[in-house]
Write a protein that holds these residues in place. Structure first.
Motif, PDB file in Angstrom:
ATOM      1  N   ILE A 109       0.826  -1.210   0.000  1.00 40.97           N
ATOM      2  CA  ILE A 109       0.000   0.000   0.000  1.00 40.97           C
ATOM      3  C   ILE A 109       0.861   1.263   0.000  1.00 40.97           C
ATOM      4  CG2 ILE A 109      -1.695   1.325   1.309  1.00 40.97           C
ATOM      5  CD1 ILE A 109      -2.939  -1.256   2.214  1.00 40.97           C
ATOM      6  N   ALA A 110       1.822   1.352   0.924  1.00 42.22           N
ATOM      7  CA  ALA A 110       2.618   2.576   1.056  1.00 42.22           C
ATOM      8  C   ALA A 110       3.335   2.971  -0.239  1.00 42.22           C
ATOM      9  CB  ALA A 110       3.616   2.421   2.204  1.00 42.22           C
ATOM     10  N   PRO A 111       4.021   2.060  -0.944  1.00 41.54           N
ATOM     11  CA  PRO A 111       4.694   2.495  -2.180  1.00 41.54           C
ATOM     12  C   PRO A 111       3.749   3.037  -3.242  1.00 41.54           C
ATOM     13  CG  PRO A 111       5.543   0.368  -1.449  1.00 41.54           C
ATOM     14  CD  PRO A 111       4.325   0.642  -0.629  1.00 41.54           C
ATOM     15  N   ASN A 112       2.491   2.598  -3.209  1.00 45.35           N
ATOM     16  CA  ASN A 112       1.531   3.046  -4.223  1.00 45.35           C
ATOM     17  C   ASN A 112       0.639   4.175  -3.738  1.00 45.35           C
ATOM     18  OD1 ASN A 112       1.767   0.840  -6.497  1.00 45.35           O
ATOM     19  ND2 ASN A 112       1.755  -0.286  -4.552  1.00 45.35           N
ATOM     20  N   ALA A 113       0.773   4.568  -2.469  1.00 45.12           N
ATOM     21  CA  ALA A 113      -0.049   5.646  -1.926  1.00 45.12           C
ATOM     22  C   ALA A 113       0.759   6.874  -1.552  1.00 45.12           C
ATOM     23  CB  ALA A 113      -0.818   5.145  -0.698  1.00 45.12           C
ATOM     24  N   VAL A 114       2.081   6.805  -1.678  1.00 43.15           N
ATOM     25  CA  VAL A 114       2.927   7.890  -1.203  1.00 43.15           C
ATOM     26  C   VAL A 114       3.058   9.024  -2.211  1.00 43.15           C
ATOM     27  CG1 VAL A 114       5.117   7.000  -2.086  1.00 43.15           C
ATOM     28  CG2 VAL A 114       5.088   8.322   0.039  1.00 43.15           C
ATOM     29  N   ALA A 115       2.737   8.784  -3.475  1.00 37.35           N
ATOM     30  CA  ALA A 115       2.941   9.815  -4.502  1.00 37.35           C
ATOM     31  C   ALA A 115       2.154  11.098  -4.216  1.00 37.35           C
ATOM     32  CB  ALA A 115       2.587   9.257  -5.876  1.00 37.35           C
ATOM     33  N   PRO A 116       0.847  11.045  -3.901  1.00 30.73           N
ATOM     34  CA  PRO A 116       0.134  12.297  -3.591  1.00 30.73           C
ATOM     35  C   PRO A 116       0.707  13.032  -2.392  1.00 30.73           C
ATOM     36  CG  PRO A 116      -1.416  10.515  -4.024  1.00 30.73           C
ATOM     37  CD  PRO A 116      -0.071   9.887  -3.908  1.00 30.73           C
ATOM     38  N   VAL A 117       1.196  12.297  -1.405  1.00 31.81           N
ATOM     39  CA  VAL A 117       1.793  12.935  -0.231  1.00 31.81           C
ATOM     40  C   VAL A 117       3.055  13.696  -0.616  1.00 31.81           C
ATOM     41  CG1 VAL A 117       2.811  12.512   2.039  1.00 31.81           C
ATOM     42  CG2 VAL A 117       0.811  11.206   1.316  1.00 31.81           C
ATOM     43  N   ILE A 118       3.877  13.101  -1.474  1.00 33.47           N
ATOM     44  CA  ILE A 118       5.097  13.765  -1.920  1.00 33.47           C
ATOM     45  C   ILE A 118       4.772  15.047  -2.684  1.00 33.47           C
ATOM     46  CG2 ILE A 118       7.089  13.540  -3.449  1.00 33.47           C
ATOM     47  CD1 ILE A 118       7.222  10.611  -2.732  1.00 33.47           C
ATOM     48  N   VAL A 119       3.759  14.997  -3.527  1.00 33.02           N
ATOM     49  CA  VAL A 119       3.385  16.171  -4.316  1.00 33.02           C
ATOM     50  C   VAL A 119       2.930  17.308  -3.408  1.00 33.02           C
ATOM     51  CG1 VAL A 119       1.743  17.050  -6.002  1.00 33.02           C
ATOM     52  CG2 VAL A 119       2.823  14.824  -6.361  1.00 33.02           C
TER      53      VAL A 119
END
Length: 330
Positions: A242-252
């Protein structure tokens, strides 16, 4: 002459059709040989025809984006002078001469002097260290706290999710500047840590909501359900799937917010409740120069310009990262 077998005709016709459909393609006619894809396959694939990941595809787009390159170079320069300001100045930002107060540009002092006779160029250079430190540390704290709380709420749901939602609603109702005036007015420390702590305290709910929604979306995917069916633990599913595929919006969101945190620190310092002398800060210098803007505009121009360029660079970097990581914009 040996008689040609039917399967020879079929193999030959298949080779011809394959060559026609694939263009310039090398076909092996010996038995037991297979076709191999050359590196750099079709669009969206990497070497040997393997599909590129989201991160490799995003990095490929970022390298071709001039906005990312320009903003990245500006930020790299700011980081370098923040760590080693002696590379571009050999003066002390606290070494002042009242006899030169408010004087303009002179040899060796291209930005002139402020109201206390301090070199504006040196103080502008050293002010980058404070702003970058506050921005980076605040972003890391906000991302860590908000990402963990929001991710756990989105994964487990139920009572934990309901409690977090109500707590974030409370924090969203607190005006940032008013909260800073109340919280930081009782702090006597002149270091950056009270300001960083305040930004983390009021900044984590935004990241928490982003992380919560991203985790809720990711945990509904088939690969997560398959891992659950195979008996994967909650920790393994969170960290590996989950984390590797959900972290992108947080980084943006965190990248864009970094510039906002820098401007927030300058605003609080300008109001007199953020950083305090003898700390060198662009907000402190802008506040001190505001009363001399007519007689000595150079005192306000350079720190304000440095602040504007820094905030703009981080916002541009966040926009470039968002465009690269958002599949809807491809």
């Amino acid at each position: 002459m040996p008689e040609q077998q039917p399967w020879d005709d079929a193999r030959a016709s298949g080779a011809i059709s394959g060559a026609g459909a694939g263009g310039a393609m090398d076909l092996a006619m010996d038995e037991g040989t297979t076709l191999e894809k050359t590196p750099g396959g079709p669009e969206g694939t990497g070497p040997a025809g393997k599909p590129r990941s989201l991160w490799s595809d995003a990095w490929r787009d970022l390298r071709r984006n001039p906005v990312f390159i320009i903003s990245g170079l500006v930020i790299l320069f700011l980081v370098i002078i923040s760590i080693w300001p002696q590379l571009i100045t050999d003066l002390d930002p606290l070494d002042c001469d009242l006899a030169k107060a408010q004087e303009g540009s002179q040899p060796g002092h291209p930005f002139g002097f402020d109201g206390q006779g301090c070199d504006v160029y040196t103080r502008t250079v050293y002010g980058a260290r404070t702003s970058v430190t506050v921005g980076v540390c605040s972003t890391l704290g906000v991302s860590l706290l908000g990402g963990v709380l929001g991710g756990l709420a989105g994964f487990f749901g139920g009572t934990w999710d309901a409690i977090l939602s109500r707590v974030t609603d409370v924090f969203f109702g607190i005006p940032v500047v008013l909260g800073g005036l109340v919280f930081l007015s009782v702090v006597t420390s002149s270091t950056v840590w009270p300001v960083i702590g305040f930004i983390v305290l009021l900044g984590w709910p935004q990241i928490a909501r982003i992380a919560r929604g991203s985790v809720i979306t990711a945990k509904q995917n088939d690969y997560v359900q398959a891992a659950r069916a195979l008996g994967a633990s909650n920790g393994r599913m969170m960290l590996r799937h989950i984390a590797p595929n959900a972290v992108a919006p947080v980084i943006v969101v965190a990248t864009i917010a970094l510039g906002t945190y820098i401007s927030l620190e300058a605003t609080l310092s300008y109001l007199g409740v953020g950083l305090k002398p003898p700390t060198v800060s662009w907000g402190i210098d802008i506040s001190a120069a505001s009363q001399y803007v007519r007689n000595a505009p150079h005192m306000l121009l350079w720190p304000a310009g440095a602040l504007a360029v820094t905030v703009l660079a981080f916002i541009m970097l966040g926009d470039a990262v968002r465009d690269a990581l958002d599949p809807k914009l491809r």
